[in-house]
Design a protein around this motif. Structure first.
Motif, PDB file in Angstrom:
ATOM      1  N   LEU A   1       0.837  -1.205   0.000  1.00  0.00           N
ATOM      2  CA  LEU A   1       0.000   0.000   0.000  1.00  0.00           C
ATOM      3  C   LEU A   1       0.875   1.260   0.000  1.00  0.00           C
ATOM      4  O   LEU A   1       0.586   2.235  -0.697  1.00  0.00           O
ATOM      5  CB  LEU A   1      -0.914  -0.011   1.240  1.00  0.00           C
ATOM      6  CG  LEU A   1      -2.069   0.980   1.242  1.00  0.00           C
ATOM      7  CD1 LEU A   1      -3.060   0.668   0.123  1.00  0.00           C
ATOM      8  CD2 LEU A   1      -2.785   0.964   2.577  1.00  0.00           C
ATOM      9  N   ALA A   2       1.982   1.213   0.784  1.00  0.00           N
ATOM     10  CA  ALA A   2       2.909   2.358   0.830  1.00  0.00           C
ATOM     11  C   ALA A   2       3.529   2.605  -0.541  1.00  0.00           C
ATOM     12  O   ALA A   2       3.636   3.748  -1.008  1.00  0.00           O
ATOM     13  CB  ALA A   2       3.993   2.107   1.869  1.00  0.00           C
TER      14      ALA A   2
ATOM     15  N   TYR B   1      -6.287   1.866  -4.851  1.00  0.00           N
ATOM     16  CA  TYR B   1      -5.703   2.361  -3.590  1.00  0.00           C
ATOM     17  C   TYR B   1      -6.802   2.811  -2.627  1.00  0.00           C
ATOM     18  O   TYR B   1      -6.784   2.466  -1.435  1.00  0.00           O
ATOM     19  CB  TYR B   1      -4.744   3.525  -3.885  1.00  0.00           C
ATOM     20  CG  TYR B   1      -4.132   4.136  -2.652  1.00  0.00           C
ATOM     21  CD1 TYR B   1      -2.996   3.586  -2.066  1.00  0.00           C
ATOM     22  CD2 TYR B   1      -4.698   5.270  -2.059  1.00  0.00           C
ATOM     23  CE1 TYR B   1      -2.438   4.140  -0.921  1.00  0.00           C
ATOM     24  CE2 TYR B   1      -4.147   5.836  -0.919  1.00  0.00           C
ATOM     25  CZ  TYR B   1      -3.013   5.264  -0.353  1.00  0.00           C
ATOM     26  OH  TYR B   1      -2.459   5.812   0.785  1.00  0.00           O
ATOM     27  N   ASP B   2      -7.757   3.579  -3.147  1.00  0.00           N
ATOM     28  CA  ASP B   2      -8.846   4.094  -2.285  1.00  0.00           C
ATOM     29  C   ASP B   2      -9.681   2.950  -1.690  1.00  0.00           C
ATOM     30  O   ASP B   2     -10.224   3.078  -0.591  1.00  0.00           O
ATOM     31  CB  ASP B   2      -9.763   5.033  -3.097  1.00  0.00           C
ATOM     32  CG  ASP B   2      -9.059   6.346  -3.441  1.00  0.00           C
ATOM     33  OD1 ASP B   2      -8.013   6.632  -2.814  1.00  0.00           O
ATOM     34  OD2 ASP B   2      -9.535   7.061  -4.344  1.00  0.00           O
TER      35      ASP B   2
ATOM     36  N   GLU C   1       2.239   1.699  -3.367  1.00  0.00           N
ATOM     37  CA  GLU C   1       1.155   2.085  -4.279  1.00  0.00           C
ATOM     38  C   GLU C   1       0.908   3.596  -4.186  1.00  0.00           C
ATOM     39  O   GLU C   1       0.645   4.266  -5.183  1.00  0.00           O
ATOM     40  CB  GLU C   1      -0.120   1.302  -3.923  1.00  0.00           C
ATOM     41  CG  GLU C   1      -1.256   1.453  -4.905  1.00  0.00           C
ATOM     42  CD  GLU C   1      -1.051   0.711  -6.234  1.00  0.00           C
ATOM     43  OE1 GLU C   1      -1.929   0.824  -7.103  1.00  0.00           O
ATOM     44  OE2 GLU C   1      -0.017   0.037  -6.415  1.00  0.00           O
ATOM     45  N   GLU C   2       1.032   4.137  -2.972  1.00  0.00           N
ATOM     46  CA  GLU C   2       0.873   5.592  -2.782  1.00  0.00           C
ATOM     47  C   GLU C   2       1.956   6.345  -3.562  1.00  0.00           C
ATOM     48  O   GLU C   2       1.686   7.332  -4.241  1.00  0.00           O
ATOM     49  CB  GLU C   2       0.974   5.927  -1.284  1.00  0.00           C
ATOM     50  CG  GLU C   2       0.758   7.409  -0.999  1.00  0.00           C
ATOM     51  CD  GLU C   2       1.148   7.805   0.430  1.00  0.00           C
ATOM     52  OE1 GLU C   2       1.322   9.016   0.664  1.00  0.00           O
ATOM     53  OE2 GLU C   2       1.289   6.912   1.291  1.00  0.00           O
TER      54      GLU C   2
ATOM     55  N   LYS D   1      -5.716   4.616  -8.641  1.00  0.00           N
ATOM     56  CA  LYS D   1      -6.318   5.489  -7.613  1.00  0.00           C
ATOM     57  C   LYS D   1      -7.542   4.784  -7.020  1.00  0.00           C
ATOM     58  O   LYS D   1      -7.736   4.754  -5.801  1.00  0.00           O
ATOM     59  CB  LYS D   1      -6.725   6.826  -8.262  1.00  0.00           C
ATOM     60  CG  LYS D   1      -7.226   7.864  -7.269  1.00  0.00           C
ATOM     61  CD  LYS D   1      -6.058   8.476  -6.485  1.00  0.00           C
ATOM     62  CE  LYS D   1      -6.500   9.649  -5.617  1.00  0.00           C
ATOM     63  NZ  LYS D   1      -7.311   9.277  -4.463  1.00  0.00           N
TER      64      LYS D   1
ATOM     65  N   CYS E   1      -6.976   0.844   0.946  1.00  0.00           N
ATOM     66  CA  CYS E   1      -6.443   1.576   2.106  1.00  0.00           C
ATOM     67  C   CYS E   1      -7.277   1.361   3.384  1.00  0.00           C
ATOM     68  O   CYS E   1      -6.724   0.961   4.424  1.00  0.00           O
ATOM     69  CB  CYS E   1      -6.330   3.056   1.764  1.00  0.00           C
ATOM     70  SG  CYS E   1      -5.397   3.978   2.987  1.00  0.00           S
TER      71      CYS E   1
ATOM     72  N   PRO F   1       5.491  10.618   0.272  1.00  0.00           N
ATOM     73  CA  PRO F   1       4.396   9.962   1.018  1.00  0.00           C
ATOM     74  C   PRO F   1       3.933  10.835   2.189  1.00  0.00           C
ATOM     75  O   PRO F   1       4.667  11.714   2.642  1.00  0.00           O
ATOM     76  CB  PRO F   1       5.025   8.659   1.509  1.00  0.00           C
ATOM     77  CG  PRO F   1       6.255   8.480   0.689  1.00  0.00           C
ATOM     78  CD  PRO F   1       6.715   9.842   0.294  1.00  0.00           C
ATOM     79  N   LYS F   2       2.734  10.555   2.677  1.00  0.00           N
ATOM     80  CA  LYS F   2       2.134  11.386   3.737  1.00  0.00           C
ATOM     81  C   LYS F   2       3.044  11.499   4.956  1.00  0.00           C
ATOM     82  O   LYS F   2       3.195  12.553   5.539  1.00  0.00           O
ATOM     83  CB  LYS F   2       0.788  10.785   4.171  1.00  0.00           C
ATOM     84  CG  LYS F   2      -0.303  10.957   3.126  1.00  0.00           C
ATOM     85  CD  LYS F   2      -1.523  10.140   3.488  1.00  0.00           C
ATOM     86  CE  LYS F   2      -2.454  10.039   2.276  1.00  0.00           C
ATOM     87  NZ  LYS F   2      -3.352   8.886   2.388  1.00  0.00           N
TER      88      LYS F   2
ATOM     89  N   ILE G   1       1.224   6.198  -7.299  1.00  0.00           N
ATOM     90  CA  ILE G   1       0.167   7.145  -7.708  1.00  0.00           C
ATOM     91  C   ILE G   1       0.724   8.568  -7.767  1.00  0.00           C
ATOM     92  O   ILE G   1       0.431   9.329  -8.693  1.00  0.00           O
ATOM     93  CB  ILE G   1      -1.040   7.036  -6.736  1.00  0.00           C
ATOM     94  CG1 ILE G   1      -1.773   5.706  -6.977  1.00  0.00           C
ATOM     95  CG2 ILE G   1      -2.001   8.206  -6.914  1.00  0.00           C
ATOM     96  CD1 ILE G   1      -2.764   5.318  -5.898  1.00  0.00           C
ATOM     97  N   ASN G   2       1.586   8.918  -6.800  1.00  0.00           N
ATOM     98  CA  ASN G   2       2.224  10.248  -6.820  1.00  0.00           C
ATOM     99  C   ASN G   2       3.100  10.421  -8.058  1.00  0.00           C
ATOM    100  O   ASN G   2       3.175  11.504  -8.641  1.00  0.00           O
ATOM    101  CB  ASN G   2       3.072  10.446  -5.557  1.00  0.00           C
ATOM    102  CG  ASN G   2       2.225  10.605  -4.309  1.00  0.00           C
ATOM    103  OD1 ASN G   2       1.010  10.804  -4.405  1.00  0.00           O
ATOM    104  ND2 ASN G   2       2.845  10.501  -3.145  1.00  0.00           N
TER     105      ASN G   2
END
Length: 859
Positions: free
Chosen positions: A100-101, A154-155, A103-104, A151, A158, A220-221, A107-108
């Protein structure tokens, strides 16, 4: 924390990766993640799955720190019957968190790629577009669709991972992702052309170059870094990389999902679809894949590779040179038994942080390069052409495959000799630690490409390093799969159905250029490929102190199986301190360079085809048309009696009351006066408009001929003389005698050949014979200056032979029609005839006529 290290590991081809051992393999690596020497036995290329994304899940990172070694999953039999099923499900969560990390981040990266697309599209319809709509569609093809698919994935995934429940199902999400791989297939099919288009647009448009060199990717966030800069080329590779990553994750998920879990059949289905997809496209991908990581932990990629000739210990060696993002590696292919896996042997490497180019002053003190004489290279071309002709004959007669293979082997040996000995332009590099290396290239174009590619990489923050023997072995081992150039550039490597190239004459008008930022002294050179390497064929005059040169010069370039035309634009260097470099150094600065393919359909028209080459923001406008060899030398019966061009030589000499036409005498006199030491005289094309102007004044018998001759460029005068002989209604050595000349030159006995060849000269009409002997003596005088003008007897025979001898219409219809055969069959013999007379002791017209006939032949 740095991700699990995989320094020194080659990236696999997709299928190798998929069917390798998918365990994390902790016992094959030391505590730091470095490869132990025993980890990769000879021929082994397997690699564990490691998520290489900059950020891994906190749980995975913590686990790695606690244990101090690589993560090793709980062993299971693949059906969820591990020692501890609960621990297996915990591993399932860890795998998903890490994925998931990444994948973020993916997407970025796709967002960063899409960011410039909208403004580029907005300018495409304005009067000053950065790119055309078609170019935008090609470069960003399917990126929007891929972004939307991931996207949505991922949504959906998550919240399932964040609110973890061991019974949660997400197999349907992976199954849906796998079912949309058709979008990736479309992306992959377009990938190569997308890269090429992006590269061309960067070269021709400074704005786009700036955009594509620095795309901002959101971090990443949880990351401290808000943005990182990435090139467009690197981002375009991400979707190709992603399918492999997703497939490996599916494999790991299945390992840690019990067989009775609802996800199990869905994940199995998704894995099957993904593996089938990868199998179908594995070989189609551009091979510039990740090799290993650099000392800074970044991805090391192959940027450029190719075959170069290295001058080492006084002899020429063929090397395969690999330019990676931080190192230049010079290798040679190891000799291996038939059927064995081929490998490279590293000769030397230089980290780019330590690589420097010598200054012009330093180059002066380097040893001079020994250049192979032109006539030796031309002799070898003749041998290759003769063998090609024999191969065609054997094939036409359905000859033995063993005989054909033997001929092809001989052809390869000769072509390999030519490949080694033809390059003469030095390309020197130094290691800061003192060692120097010298490559020889056939064209300034290649030298500038290598230099620019290295200098572009050196703009980045590079560190010096030393590779351990294991790291060097792994890097060299990766070269075989990473290489983009597979075959030595010789024609015998080509398949029979590949284009043989064009044989004949390419007419090129270089009109003008614009896009220069400041005034300079500018000129262009034209190059075409011939026998596996490029040769400079023409050069415009220097247009002084301008930003918009208007050359409008026409050139006639002889093609020998050519497929590409290159135009290079230079700024002339008038600094005398830089001019006396070693014999082949070009000190003028390249302002731009470009290349186009010679498409037979596009250029084989009677009309001029106009085109523009864009190079680093400079646009050069030119026109071209092609004439096949048989059409260009086709004689037309003389109808006109005025003028000199296209009129029988006997008519001209009778009218002038001369033994040799005035045009021949005047052109030869001018060449001997001021052109006999001109490099490439008779070989370098004169400007076509100048030649046409001279043709007009000779035809009109203008009284200003001598004044015009004294002012005219010497190559144009040489070109006018060649044009006069080419436009004669029949060749100087006549249609009637052509078959006998072909038979005479083929005789083996020297005495018989001498008698036959002299008898044939006696059989010529007097005006033809006297003019031929006059030209012969002139060409011998030109060849005496070969050390200066580089024109040997062989070179001169190659230039004039096909002009002075040519089969009549009836004869040529019976000849082979393949372009390459016309060259190898007819032209070779025509050159040999003229060469025979050029190498013969002086021939006197009076003596020739007086001598008794020893050898008779019906002519």
């Amino acid at each position: 924390m740095e991700p699990l290290s995989h320094r020194g590991l080659p990236r696999l081809s997709w299928i190798d990766t998929l069917y390798s051992n998918f365990n994390y393999g902790a016992d094959e690596y030391d505590a730091e993640g470095n490869e132990e020497p025993k980890a990769l036995p000879e021929g082994s290329e397997t690699m564990p799955y490691i998520d290489e994304s900059p950020t891994m899940s906190p749980q995975l990172s913590a686990r790695g720190q606690e244990s101090g070694d690589s993560v090793s999953p709980t062993p299971t039999d693949g059906l969820g019957t591990g020692v501890d099923a609960g621990k297996g499900l915990e591993m399932r969560k860890l795998v998903l968190s890490g994925f998931l990390a990444s994948e973020e981040i993916y997407i970025n990266q796709l967002e960063a790629l899409l960011l410039p697309m909208k403004p580029l599209k907005a300018t495409a319809t304005t009067s000053q577009p950065v790119l055309t709509l078609q170019q935008i569609e090609t470069i960003f093809y399917k990126i929007q669709d891929i972004y939307e698919i991931h996207k949505e994935f991922y949504d959906s995934l998550c919240p399932k991972v964040q609110q973890w429940d061991s019974n949660v199902t997400m197999g349907h999400l992976f199954q849906k992702l796998a079912s949309q791989l058709g979008v990736y297939k479309a992306f992959v099919d377009n990938y190569k052309i997308a890269l090429e288009t992006a590269e061309k647009c960067s070269q021709s448009n400074y704005q786009f170059q700036k955009i594509s060199e620095e795309l901002k990717v959101k971090g990443p966030k949880d990351s401290k870094e808000s943005h990182t800069s990435v090139t467009m080329e690197a981002l375009l590779y991400k979707p190709i990389d992603r399918v492999t990553r997703s497939t490996l994750v599916l494999h790991d998920l299945l390992k840690h999902t019990p067989a009775d879990h609802p996800d199990y059949p869905l994940l199995q289905d998704a894995l099957r679809i993904s593996q089938n997809f990868l199998s179908s496209i594995n070989e189609d991908i551009d091979p510039r894949r990740t090799a290993v990581t650099t000392p800074k932990g970044e991805t090391r990629q192959l940027v450029k590779d190719g075959f170069l000739v290295e001058l080492s210990e006084g002899s020429r060696k063929l090397r395969h040179v690999f330019l990676f993002t931080d190192v230049l590696l010079c290798a040679k292919l190891k000799k291996t038994a038939v059927g064995k896996h081929q490998q490279y042997d590293c000769k030397w490497y230089v980290p780019l942080a330590d690589l420097v180019f010598p200054s012009p002053e330093e180059s002066e003190h380097c040893p001079q390069v020994h250049v192979i004489p032109d006539h030796e290279l031309e002799d070898m071309k003749m041998k290759i052409s003769a063998i090609k002709s024999e191969v065609q004959k054997e094939k036409a007669n359905k000859g033995q495959s063993r005989a054909i293979e033997r001929l092809k082997k001989k052809m390869f040996e000769n072509e390999f000799w030519l490949l080694l000995n033809s390059p003469a332009i030095p390309f020197r590099i130094h290691n800061r630690n003192g060692k120097s290396y010298l490559f020889l290239l056939s064209s300034d174009y290649e030298r500038s490409e290598w230099r620019e590619a290295i200098q572009k990489l050196q703009k980045k923050d590079l560190q010096a390093f030393v590779l351990s023997s294991v790291e060097l072995q792994v890097l060299t081992g990766s070269c075989f799969k990473l290489r983009t150039v597979h075959n030595i550039p010789v024609t015998s490597n080509k398949d029979d159905d590949e284009s043989p190239g064009l044989y004949g004459f390419l007419h090129v008008i270089v009109h003008s250029a614009k896009g220069f930022k400041q005034s300079a002294n500018l000129y262009c050179t034209l190059e075409v490929d011939s026998f596996g390497y490029f040769v400079s064929k023409a050069k415009t005059r220097v247009f002084r102190d301008t930003t918009e040169p208007q050359w409008n010069e026409e050139f006639e370039i002889e093609l020998e199986g050519s497929q590409s035309l290159r135009i290079l634009c230079y700024e002339k260097c008038y600094d005398k301190t830089k001019l006396n470099k070693d014999n082949n150094e070009i000190v003028d600065k390249i302002m731009g360079k470009g290349q186009i393919q010679l498409d037979p359909q596009a250029v084989q028209t009677k009309n001029w085809h106009m085109d523009v080459i864009e190079m680093n923001g400079i646009k050069v406008e030119f026109s071209m048309k092609f004439t096949s060899r048989d059409m260009s030398l086709k004689r037309t019966p003389s109808k006109k009696q005025t003028g000199v061009f296209g009129v029988k030589i006997s008519v001209v000499t009778k009218r002038e009351r001369s033994k040799v036409p005035y045009i021949v005498r005047q052109c030869i006199e001018e060449v001997e006066k001021r052109g006999i030491e001109e490099v490439g005289i008779y070989r370098i094309s004169g400007v076509a408009t100048d030649i046409q102007a001279l043709k007009a004044v000779f035809d009109a018998n203008n009284k200003d001929i001598l004044v015009m001759l004294s002012d005219m460029d010497i190559n144009a005068i040489a070109g006018t003389l060649k044009l006069y002989f080419r436009e004669l209604p029949e060749p100087l050595l006549t249609d009637r005698l052509y078959p006998a000349f072909m038979e005479g030159i083929a005789l083996s006995d020297p005495a018989a050949k001498e008698n036959c060849m002299m008898h044939l000269l006696r059989s010529l009409p007097d005006p033809n014979l006297i003019t031929f002997l006059f030209l012969l003596e002139h060409l011998k005088r030109v060849a005496e200056k070969e050390p200066i003008n580089k024109m040997s007897l062989h070179n001169l025979a190659t230039v004039f032979g096909p002009t002075l001898l040519r089969p009549s219409e009836g004869e040529s219809k019976g000849h082979l029609t393949l372009a390459s055969d016309i060259w190898s069959h007819d032209v070779m013999a025509q050159v040999q005839v003229l060469l025979y007379y050029l190498q013969h002791p002086p021939i006197s017209f009076t003596e020739l006529k007086r001598n008794t006939l020893y050898f008779s032949t019906d002519v």
